[in-house]
Scaffold this motif. Structure first.
Motif, PDB file in Angstrom:
ATOM      1  N   ASN A   1      -9.422  -4.830   7.326  1.00  0.00           N
ATOM      2  CA  ASN A   1      -9.407  -3.809   6.281  1.00  0.00           C
ATOM      3  C   ASN A   1      -8.116  -4.165   5.624  1.00  0.00           C
ATOM      4  N   LEU A   2      -8.356  -4.584   4.459  1.00  0.00           N
ATOM      5  CA  LEU A   2      -7.339  -5.106   3.534  1.00  0.00           C
ATOM      6  C   LEU A   2      -6.521  -3.572   2.976  1.00  0.00           C
ATOM      7  N   ASP A   3      -7.262  -2.627   2.721  1.00  0.00           N
ATOM      8  CA  ASP A   3      -6.375  -1.439   2.318  1.00  0.00           C
ATOM      9  C   ASP A   3      -5.564  -0.894   3.502  1.00  0.00           C
ATOM     10  N   LEU A   4      -6.081  -0.971   4.613  1.00  0.00           N
ATOM     11  CA  LEU A   4      -5.149  -0.447   5.580  1.00  0.00           C
ATOM     12  C   LEU A   4      -3.882  -1.619   5.565  1.00  0.00           C
ATOM     13  N   LEU A   5      -4.200  -2.857   5.663  1.00  0.00           N
ATOM     14  CA  LEU A   5      -3.095  -3.539   5.882  1.00  0.00           C
ATOM     15  C   LEU A   5      -2.207  -3.703   4.725  1.00  0.00           C
ATOM     16  N   GLY A   6      -2.859  -3.532   3.399  1.00  0.00           N
ATOM     17  CA  GLY A   6      -1.932  -3.438   2.214  1.00  0.00           C
ATOM     18  C   GLY A   6      -1.137  -2.077   2.344  1.00  0.00           C
ATOM     19  N   ARG A   7      -1.784  -1.039   2.725  1.00  0.00           N
ATOM     20  CA  ARG A   7      -0.843   0.255   3.017  1.00  0.00           C
ATOM     21  C   ARG A   7       0.266   0.305   3.869  1.00  0.00           C
ATOM     22  N   ARG A   8       0.051  -0.529   4.930  1.00  0.00           N
ATOM     23  CA  ARG A   8       1.166  -0.753   6.090  1.00  0.00           C
ATOM     24  C   ARG A   8       2.267  -1.588   5.427  1.00  0.00           C
ATOM     25  N   CYS A   9       1.924  -2.711   4.638  1.00  0.00           N
ATOM     26  CA  CYS A   9       2.888  -3.394   3.761  1.00  0.00           C
ATOM     27  C   CYS A   9       3.689  -2.371   2.619  1.00  0.00           C
ATOM     28  N   GLU A  10       2.906  -1.803   2.185  1.00  0.00           N
ATOM     29  CA  GLU A  10       3.431  -0.864   1.106  1.00  0.00           C
ATOM     30  C   GLU A  10       4.465   0.217   1.537  1.00  0.00           C
ATOM     31  N   GLU A  11       4.160   0.630   2.897  1.00  0.00           N
ATOM     32  CA  GLU A  11       5.287   1.401   3.662  1.00  0.00           C
ATOM     33  C   GLU A  11       6.704   0.765   3.573  1.00  0.00           C
ATOM     34  N   MET A  12       6.655  -0.614   3.626  1.00  0.00           N
ATOM     35  CA  MET A  12       7.868  -1.224   3.951  1.00  0.00           C
ATOM     36  C   MET A  12       8.440  -1.815   2.477  1.00  0.00           C
ATOM     37  N   TYR A  13       7.325  -2.209   1.574  1.00  0.00           N
ATOM     38  CA  TYR A  13       7.899  -2.444   0.241  1.00  0.00           C
ATOM     39  C   TYR A  13       7.019  -2.099  -0.712  1.00  0.00           C
ATOM     40  N   SER A  14       7.544  -1.180  -1.520  1.00  0.00           N
ATOM     41  CA  SER A  14       6.560  -0.329  -2.491  1.00  0.00           C
ATOM     42  C   SER A  14       5.830  -1.072  -3.322  1.00  0.00           C
ATOM     43  N   SER A  15       6.411  -2.258  -4.032  1.00  0.00           N
ATOM     44  CA  SER A  15       5.764  -3.096  -4.936  1.00  0.00           C
ATOM     45  C   SER A  15       4.396  -3.660  -4.446  1.00  0.00           C
ATOM     46  N   PHE A  16       4.029  -3.563  -3.274  1.00  0.00           N
ATOM     47  CA  PHE A  16       2.481  -3.864  -2.753  1.00  0.00           C
ATOM     48  C   PHE A  16       1.630  -3.291  -3.389  1.00  0.00           C
ATOM     49  N   ILE A  17       1.964  -2.115  -4.047  1.00  0.00           N
ATOM     50  CA  ILE A  17       0.926  -1.343  -4.890  1.00  0.00           C
ATOM     51  C   ILE A  17       0.470  -2.091  -5.945  1.00  0.00           C
TER      52      ILE A  17
END
Length: 135
Positions: free
Chosen positions: A66-82
């Motif tokens: 699930n790329l959305d889940l993984l991406g959101r986990r990354c985004e929690e640590m570094y907002s630029s993942f948005i």
């Protein structure tokens, strides 16, 4: 290229992501392209790229596609993942789409090109960030 025994876990993930990206690009560009496998490797590149960042941050790596889940986990640590969320949402279905004889058997050439380009964007974004934060 480092030998596996010398690589940190996040380096192993990004190495495998790059191998998937190379596979996707080669399969797409072949004289007789293999579009269903190319689009799958595009997804795998994005997935492993995200898992590289999570590994760098010493997070648990869930067995998920699930790329959305993984991406959101990354985004929690570094907002630029948005910045890469759109690419992740586009690539997400290709973990399973076209893998089995259900529905369409092959993606279009245009959809595959978009997937490969999206994978390249995700890989470049994450690998630059991993290199920067690993120094």
């Amino acid at each position: 290229m480092k030998v596996k025994s010398c690589m940190k876990p996040h380096e192993e993930w990004i190495f495998k992501a790059e191998q998937d990206l190379r596979s996707a690009e080669l399969l797409y560009a072949a004289a007789d392209p293999v579009l269903d496998v190319a689009i799958y490797h595009a997804h795998q590149c994005a997935e492993k790229s995200l898992k590289s960042y999570l590994s760098l941050k010493q997070c648990t790596i869930d067995k998920t596609h699930n790329l959305d889940l993984l991406g959101r986990r990354c985004e929690e640590m570094y907002s630029s993942f948005i910045q890469i969320r759109e690419e992740l949402v586009f690539l997400m279905p290709f973990a399973t789409a076209y893998r089995y004889p259900e529905g369409e058997l092959l993606p279009s050439r245009e959809k595959t090109l978009k997937a490969v380009c999206s994978a390249r964007l995700v890989f470049d974004f994450v690998s630059a960030l991993v290199r920067q934060e690993d120094d």
